[in-house]
Each structure stands twice: as structure tokens, then as C-alpha cells.
Enzyme design. Structure first.
Site, PDB file in Angstrom:
ATOM      1  N   SER A  93       4.918   0.950   1.195  1.00  0.00           N
ATOM      2  CA  SER A  93       3.872  -0.007   1.255  1.00  0.00           C
ATOM      3  C   SER A  93       4.842  -1.409   2.038  1.00  0.00           C
ATOM      4  CB  SER A  93       3.092  -0.332   0.226  1.00  0.00           C
ATOM      5  OG  SER A  93       2.444  -1.616   0.327  1.00  0.00           O
ATOM      6  N   ASP A 142       0.260  -5.252   5.822  1.00  0.00           N
ATOM      7  CA  ASP A 142       1.428  -4.793   5.207  1.00  0.00           C
ATOM      8  C   ASP A 142       1.822  -3.505   5.743  1.00  0.00           C
ATOM      9  OD1 ASP A 142      -0.175  -3.006   3.929  1.00  0.00           O
ATOM     10  OD2 ASP A 142       0.848  -3.102   1.921  1.00  0.00           O
ATOM     11  N   ASP A 194       1.973  -0.572   5.301  1.00  0.00           N
ATOM     12  CA  ASP A 194       1.148   0.913   5.528  1.00  0.00           C
ATOM     13  C   ASP A 194      -0.480   0.664   5.490  1.00  0.00           C
ATOM     14  OD1 ASP A 194       0.766  -0.093   2.696  1.00  0.00           O
ATOM     15  OD2 ASP A 194       0.497   1.940   1.797  1.00  0.00           O
ATOM     16  N   ASN A 248      -3.262 -10.501  -3.724  1.00  0.00           N
ATOM     17  CA  ASN A 248      -2.586 -10.035  -2.411  1.00  0.00           C
ATOM     18  C   ASN A 248      -3.334  -9.424  -1.334  1.00  0.00           C
ATOM     19  OD1 ASN A 248      -3.020  -7.447  -3.019  1.00  0.00           O
ATOM     20  ND2 ASN A 248      -1.277  -7.208  -4.632  1.00  0.00           N
ATOM     21  N   PRO A 266       4.841  -7.854 -17.309  1.00  0.00           N
ATOM     22  CA  PRO A 266       6.148  -6.965 -16.601  1.00  0.00           C
ATOM     23  C   PRO A 266       5.393  -6.137 -15.369  1.00  0.00           C
ATOM     24  CG  PRO A 266       5.012  -5.720 -18.587  1.00  0.00           C
ATOM     25  CD  PRO A 266       4.356  -7.128 -18.316  1.00  0.00           C
ATOM     26  N   SER A 267       6.380  -6.201 -14.312  1.00  0.00           N
ATOM     27  CA  SER A 267       5.931  -5.634 -13.159  1.00  0.00           C
ATOM     28  C   SER A 267       5.813  -4.236 -13.590  1.00  0.00           C
ATOM     29  CB  SER A 267       7.082  -6.046 -11.855  1.00  0.00           C
ATOM     30  OG  SER A 267       7.093  -5.095 -10.747  1.00  0.00           O
ATOM     31  N   GLY A 268       4.815  -3.458 -12.677  1.00  0.00           N
ATOM     32  CA  GLY A 268       4.754  -2.111 -12.518  1.00  0.00           C
ATOM     33  C   GLY A 268       5.444  -1.666 -11.533  1.00  0.00           C
ATOM     34  N   THR A 269       6.001  -2.205 -10.635  1.00  0.00           N
ATOM     35  CA  THR A 269       6.975  -1.399  -9.467  1.00  0.00           C
ATOM     36  C   THR A 269       8.281  -1.989  -9.390  1.00  0.00           C
ATOM     37  OG1 THR A 269       6.190  -3.417  -8.140  1.00  0.00           O
ATOM     38  CG2 THR A 269       4.691  -1.569  -8.046  1.00  0.00           C
ATOM     39  N   ARG A 282       7.026 -10.759 -14.156  1.00  0.00           N
ATOM     40  CA  ARG A 282       6.775 -11.788 -13.271  1.00  0.00           C
ATOM     41  C   ARG A 282       6.050 -12.764 -13.973  1.00  0.00           C
ATOM     42  NH1 ARG A 282       7.675  -9.078  -8.604  1.00  0.00           N
ATOM     43  NH2 ARG A 282       6.600  -7.068  -8.350  1.00  0.00           N
TER      44      ARG A 282
HETATM   45  C1  16G Z   1       1.302  -2.087  -6.293  1.00  0.00           C
HETATM   46  C2  16G Z   1      -0.391  -1.758  -6.395  1.00  0.00           C
HETATM   47  C3  16G Z   1      -1.140  -3.243  -6.241  1.00  0.00           C
HETATM   48  C4  16G Z   1      -0.514  -4.309  -7.164  1.00  0.00           C
HETATM   49  C5  16G Z   1       1.149  -4.178  -7.173  1.00  0.00           C
HETATM   50  C6  16G Z   1       1.527  -4.876  -8.212  1.00  0.00           C
HETATM   51  C7  16G Z   1      -1.804   0.073  -5.603  1.00  0.00           C
HETATM   52  C8  16G Z   1      -2.143   0.813  -4.608  1.00  0.00           C
HETATM   53  N1  16G Z   1      -0.843  -0.904  -5.194  1.00  0.00           N
HETATM   54  O1  16G Z   1       1.399  -2.417  -4.936  1.00  0.00           O
HETATM   55  O2  16G Z   1      -2.306  -2.982  -6.472  1.00  0.00           O
HETATM   56  O3  16G Z   1      -1.129  -5.456  -6.835  1.00  0.00           O
HETATM   57  O4  16G Z   1       1.455  -3.106  -7.274  1.00  0.00           O
HETATM   58  O5  16G Z   1       3.009  -4.887  -8.390  1.00  0.00           O
HETATM   59  O6  16G Z   1      -1.993   0.325  -6.973  1.00  0.00           O
HETATM   60  P1  16G Z   1       3.701  -5.436  -9.581  1.00  0.00           P
HETATM   61  O7  16G Z   1       2.969  -4.728 -10.815  1.00  0.00           O
HETATM   62  O8  16G Z   1       5.300  -5.047  -9.197  1.00  0.00           O
HETATM   63  O9  16G Z   1       3.403  -6.733  -9.637  1.00  0.00           O
HETATM   64 MG    MG Z   2       0.440  -1.369   1.003  1.00  0.00          MG
END
Ligand code: 16G
Ligand code: MG
Length: 543
Positions: free
Chosen positions: A68, A282, A284, A378, A497-500, A505
Site C-alpha cells: 500500500s 496511495d 495500491d 485517511n 496502538p498501531s495495527g501495522t 499513535r
Molecule cells: C491499514 C488499514 C487501514 C487503517 C490503517 C491503520 C485495511 C485494508 N487497511 O492500512 O484501514 O486505517 O491500517 O494503521 O484495513 P495503523 O493501525 O498503523 O494506524
Molecule cells: Mg492502500
């Protein structure tokens, strides 16, 4: 009884060893990390996707290889369930377990466990469709994925290099082909035709909108936008910038939707004439950020919340004009990141629900309405029409409003957020309302806001409730946040907590820019102190 082809899996799995020092996690966005570390994950995802397909009676499962908006060296992979929606959450744990098995023997044992736990009949055929974005690590990762699919003898279709929303569309159309729920032709051409035909019908008889500048983040959106040109003809002109797919390192670099949203400014590569409107995709092409320059040339951002407001208001108008407002209820789904002004504006007019971050949460909540409009601030979002609402719309007495509503349904990619489809939707609504960017923007005025990230030793120590708006852990921290927030007029702040990423945050909004910044940094300071960061490393701006 059909058995797993163990020798085949073992032999091929040995060619994709798991790096011993990495723990993978299937999170909000699937697996996502440095692309060059993901070879074993892709092999195993091939097996997992096949198992998921077998579990669902041979329905086609999607696999998208993308990271992404992340930097170019990152990559990732996520699974798409049969109606084009995100992988069911109960399978995320299976994904994580398979990815972390230390070697091939342990991997086969983990596969066996999934087969037993999910009661999978291995005799059922498996079908998978996959695609990738333009990242340099993509071809090699797709090769590993194919190896996994072949090891378990899955049938597969390679959809090549395409956007995430096109892959979701393909999954849905393949699975509904020839049924009453058919969603269109199961090809990229089918997608381009469906969306552009509906868009052209919506614009017919309206003044041609000014050409739209599209910042493609130097990603796969550029390919798709280029293909759309031929389908749009001269009814709508698009000019592509940041459409460079050849310069190493260009992807998402100082451009794209995330850059615009996070920095709240134009990518340096873009200049707008006064009054000009433009948008950013973005990497993707599932997120969209709009903006325009006012007559003094000043930049104004029109984010996911502004898109929700514009689109939901127009759909409500159409439903009413078609005489369906008694039968069809429109609702809006937001997350804690939605600007407070947008929530205030919308809740005065419609049911508004707040859910945790991540498309799967928004999508499921939107399914509860006859028409559910969801966008994250976003820029990721779409509109869902329930089967009953669609049925009513298709059988109701004809009128202009009804025809418009039908075309709106067709221009929207209901499977997932789709930046290009959303851009056509926005342009169609603006044309119908005779709005410029200024008029759209003036529906409500954004509260100044600030997003800060804090690097902590363990983000899992942070737990939230109330759709991530309040912390329950670490104990006592929420009370301190509340105390700070009370000092700012119209202030609001939350910590999640961030999920990625391995960070926490902090979001804050307040009446003025300075106050929003100050509140965000002071809350970040609380988080930093609480999480036991090294005092000598405490960022200076955390007041
Ligand atoms: C991912 C999610 C998006 C969310 C972002 C939050 C999908 C397809 N994408 O990009 O929806 O806003 O994570 O990120 O679900 P964060 O948890 O790091 O703040
Ligand atoms: Mg994307």
C-alpha cells in the site's frame, strides 16, 4: 480420505526457509514488512489460501501482494474472502501460526492443525486468484506464492500487476458469475467498462467537469488510471502526475494520499492553479485524498470525512427524491480519527456509528444499514447497498432520481475502498450538485488536528475500548489524558496502538492549530513516560 501432499509440500517448503529471527503477524493489513524477508510467508500463504478455498467449498479466494502506502522496500500480502471482503478474523490466527512455524516439518504440522481445527475436507478443489502491485520485490514473492499453490495443487489465476480494488472486484465477480448476484464481468476490462459506463451516464447532460489532476503515488494506480482514459473518452479528462513506475525508490516517496494526509500539504511535485482541484491515490490505489487551491492559491485538503459528507448527503437526497426514504435508511460509519466537525455535521442528519480502525470493522458495520457509507479519514472507503435496498431500487417506479441512484451503485466498487471509483463518484456528485471544491469544503469546517507517533518498547501494553477512543491499559493513563484534554477548549485526544507498525499513535484536535499540536505532543509525552522510554531519548517536542 484425501491426504495432504506432504512430500510435495515438504520439498517445496524447504526452498522457502523461514528467517529465524523474525516473528510475523497477520495484522490489519495482512502480513507487512520488508519485502525481502517475506519469501517463506508467501509460500505459506499459498497453502493457506488453498485451505481457505477448500473450507468454503471451492470458492475463489484472493491474494494481494502489496504494501500500500508504505515505502518501496516494504511489501505485504493479504487474503480476500469470496465476496471481496477481508479475510474472516478467526483465520488471522491460522495465518500467523503457519507463517511462524520454524521449519518445514513444523509447518506441515501447523497445516495439519488448521485442517483439523477448521474441519477442512481436502478432497474439495481449491481456487485462488492473485495480483501484485509494482514493488520491485513483487515478482519474486509471487513466484513463492505460486510454489505454495502448486505444492497443494490449487487451481490459480494470475491477475498480474493491478490495484488492490481490482483484485477484490475480480474475487467477487468470479464467485458470483452466472448467479443472480452477478457483480459484473470477471476481467479488468469488465471492471473498466462497468465503472466508466456508469460514470458517463451520470455526467450525461451535465457541464463537462474541469480536467482532474491525479497524483498516482508512482504506483500501480497510474497503470489503471491510464487504462481508464480510453474508456472515459472526452467526457472526462484526467491528467496523471507521479506516474513514474521506473525510477527506483519513487513509489510513495513525497507523494500519494498518505503523504498529503499526514503532512496536510501538497506533494512538492504538484502546483495547483487557483481554483484547481486534484487528488492523490496511495501505492495500491485504495485510498483517495482530494484537495484544491483557493483563489489565493492556498491549499485545502478534502479528506475521507469530507468525501463521506458529500457522498452521504447526495445519496440521502436521491433516496428521498425517488420516494424511498421510508424504506431505505442511510447510515455512516467512522472511526475515532474522523474530524469532530464531520461527526457533528453528520450526526445532526444521519445515524453515525464509530468503530475501531481498519477496513474490516467499517465494512461489517456498514453492512448493517440499507445503505452504509464508510470512509476512514485517511481516504479509504466505499458505499454498501444491501441486497434488499438494491432490489427495491431496481424495481421501484422509474424517475430521474432512481436512474441516478442506479448509476451511483454501478460507479461504486462495493467490495472495498477504490480510489479511482471514489474519484468518479466524487466528480459525479460535484457535477450534480454544481459544486466546486470551495462549496464542497464549506459543508463544515475541519477542527485543526495533529497525529503523532510514539516509539515504545511494547505497544501491546496499550489496550483500548469504546472504538479505540479510551485506554483501559496501562492503568491510570486515560485519566491523565482526560485531565490534559480538559485544559483545551473543544479538545479531544486518544491513544491507540498501531495495527501495522510497532508504535503507539496519538491523535488530538482542538480549536486552534497551536493548541492541537500542543495537546498531541503533551499526550505523546504522557505515553512516552508511561511506556518506560529512555528519558534522555525523550523527543524535545513532547513538551
Ligand atoms: C491499514 C488499514 C487501514 C487503517 C490503517 C491503520 C485495511 C485494508 N487497511 O492500512 O484501514 O486505517 O491500517 O494503521 O484495513 P495503523 O493501525 O498503523 O494506524
Ligand atoms: Mg492502500
Amino acid at each position: 480420505m484425501t491426504m495432504l501432499p506432504i512430500n510435495e509440500i515438504q520439498e517445496r517448503s524447504d526452498r522457502h526457509p523461514k528467517p529465524s529471527d523474525i516473528k510475523f503477524q497477520y495484522g490489519t493489513a495482512g502480513f507487512r514488512t520488508l519485502g525481502k524477508t517475506l519469501d517463506s510467508v508467501l509460500f505459506r500463504v499459498g497453502i493457506l489460501a488453498a485451505l481457505r478455498s477448500k473450507k468454503l467449498d471451492g470458492k475463489t479466494i484472493g491474494v494481494m501482494v502489496t504494501a500500500s502506502h508504505n515505502p518501496e522496500p516494504d511489501n505485504g500480502v493479504k487474503l480476500v474472502d469470496p465476496r471481496g471482503e477481508m479475510l474472516e478474523s478467526s483465520w488471522e490466527a491460522h495465518a500467523t501460526a503457519l507463517a511462524n512455524a520454524p521449519n518445514s516439518v513444523a509447518f506441515i504440522a501447523a497445516v495439519d492443525e488448521v485442517v483439523k481445527a477448521a474441519k477442512i475436507d481436502l478432497a474439495i478443489p481449491a481456487r485462488v486468484v492473485f495480483a501484485r502491485d509494482t514493488r520491485p520485490t513483487g515478482p519474486q514473492l509471487v513466484a513463492a506464492l505460486k510454489d505454495g499453490l502448486e505444492a497443494i495443487k490449487a487451481e490459480y489465476r494470475d491477475a498480474g500487476v493491478t490495484t488492490t480494488p481490482v483484485l477484490h472486484y475480480l474475487v467477487r465477480t468470479i464467485n458470483t458469475k452466472g448467479t443472480k448476484d452477478s457483480y459484473g464481468e470477471d476481467t479488468e476490462e469488465g471492471y473498466l467498462t462497468k465503472l466508466s459506463d456508469a460514470f458517463k451516464k451520470l455526467l450525461a447532460g451535465k457541464p463537462t467537469p474541469p480536467p482532474l489532476l491525479i497524483d498516482c503515488a508512482n504506483g500501480v494506480g497510474a497503470l489503471m488510471a491510464e487504462r481508464f482514459k480510453a474508456y472515459l473518452g472526452d467526457i472526462f479528462n484526467i491528467n496523471l502526475v507521479n506516474a513514474d513506475l521506473h525510477t527506483p525508490g519513487a513509489l510513495n516517496n513525497s507523494c500519494g494520499a498518505d503523504f498529503v494526509k499526514v503532512n496536510q500539504k501538497l506533494p512538492p511535485s504538484i502546483t495547483l492553479q487557483p481554483g484547481q482541484r486534484a487528488c492523490s491515490l496511495d501505492g495500491d490505489a485504495d485510498r483517495l485524498m482530494y484537495y484544491y487551491a483557493d483563489e489565493r492559491g492556498q491549499f485545502h485538503m478534502l479528506d475521507g470525512d469530507k468525501i463521506t459528507t458529500l457522498v452521504a448527503s447526495y445519496i440521502v437526497e436521491l433516496v428521498k427524491a425517488a420516494g424511498l426514504d421510508e424504506q431505505i435508511k442511510v447510515g455512516v460509519i467512522q472511526t475515532a480519527y474522523a474530524n469532530g466537525s464531520s461527526t457533528k455535521y453528520l450526526s445532526g442528519r444521519l445515524p453515525v456509528k464509530c468503530v475501531p480502525t481498519g477496513v474490516k470493522h467499517l465494512h461489517h458495520a456498514a453492512e448493517q444499514y440499507d445503505i452504509g457509507v464508510y470512509f476512514e479519514a485517511n481516504g479509504h472507503g466505499t458505499v454498501l447497498f444491501s441486497p434488499a435496498a438494491q432490489e427495491l431500487i431496481s424495481s421501484h417506479k422509474p424517475s430521474t432520481a432512481l436512474t441516478n441512484l442506479k448509476n451511483i451503485i454501478d460507479v461504486i466498487n462495493q467490495t472495498v475502498g477504490d480510489a479511482l471509483s471514489d474519484a468518479f463518484l466524487v466528480e459525479a456528485v460535484l457535477a450534480h450538485k454544481s459544486f466546486s471544491g470551495v462549496e464542497w469544503d464549506s459543508m463544515y469546517c475541519d477542527l485543526p488536528n495533529r497525529l503523532v507517533k510514539v516509539v515504545v518498547s511494547d505497544r501491546n501494553a496499550f489496550k483500548t475500548e469504546d472504538a479505540e477512543r479510551r485506554l483501559v491499559s496501562p492503568p491510570g493513563l486515560q485519566a491523565k489524558v482526560d485531565e490534559l484534554v480538559r485544559k483545551y477548549e473543544g479538545g479531544r485526544s486518544f491513544v491507540r496502538p498501531s495495527g501495522t507498525e510497532d508504535v503507539v499513535r496519538v491523535y488530538a484536535e482542538a480549536a486552534t492549530r497551536t493548541e492541537a499540536d500542543e495537546l498531541a505532543f503533551r499526550v505523546a509525552g504522557l505515553v512516552y513516560d508511561e511506556a518506560g522510554g529512555d528519558p534522555s531519548q525523550r523527543p524535545k517536542e513532547f513538551l
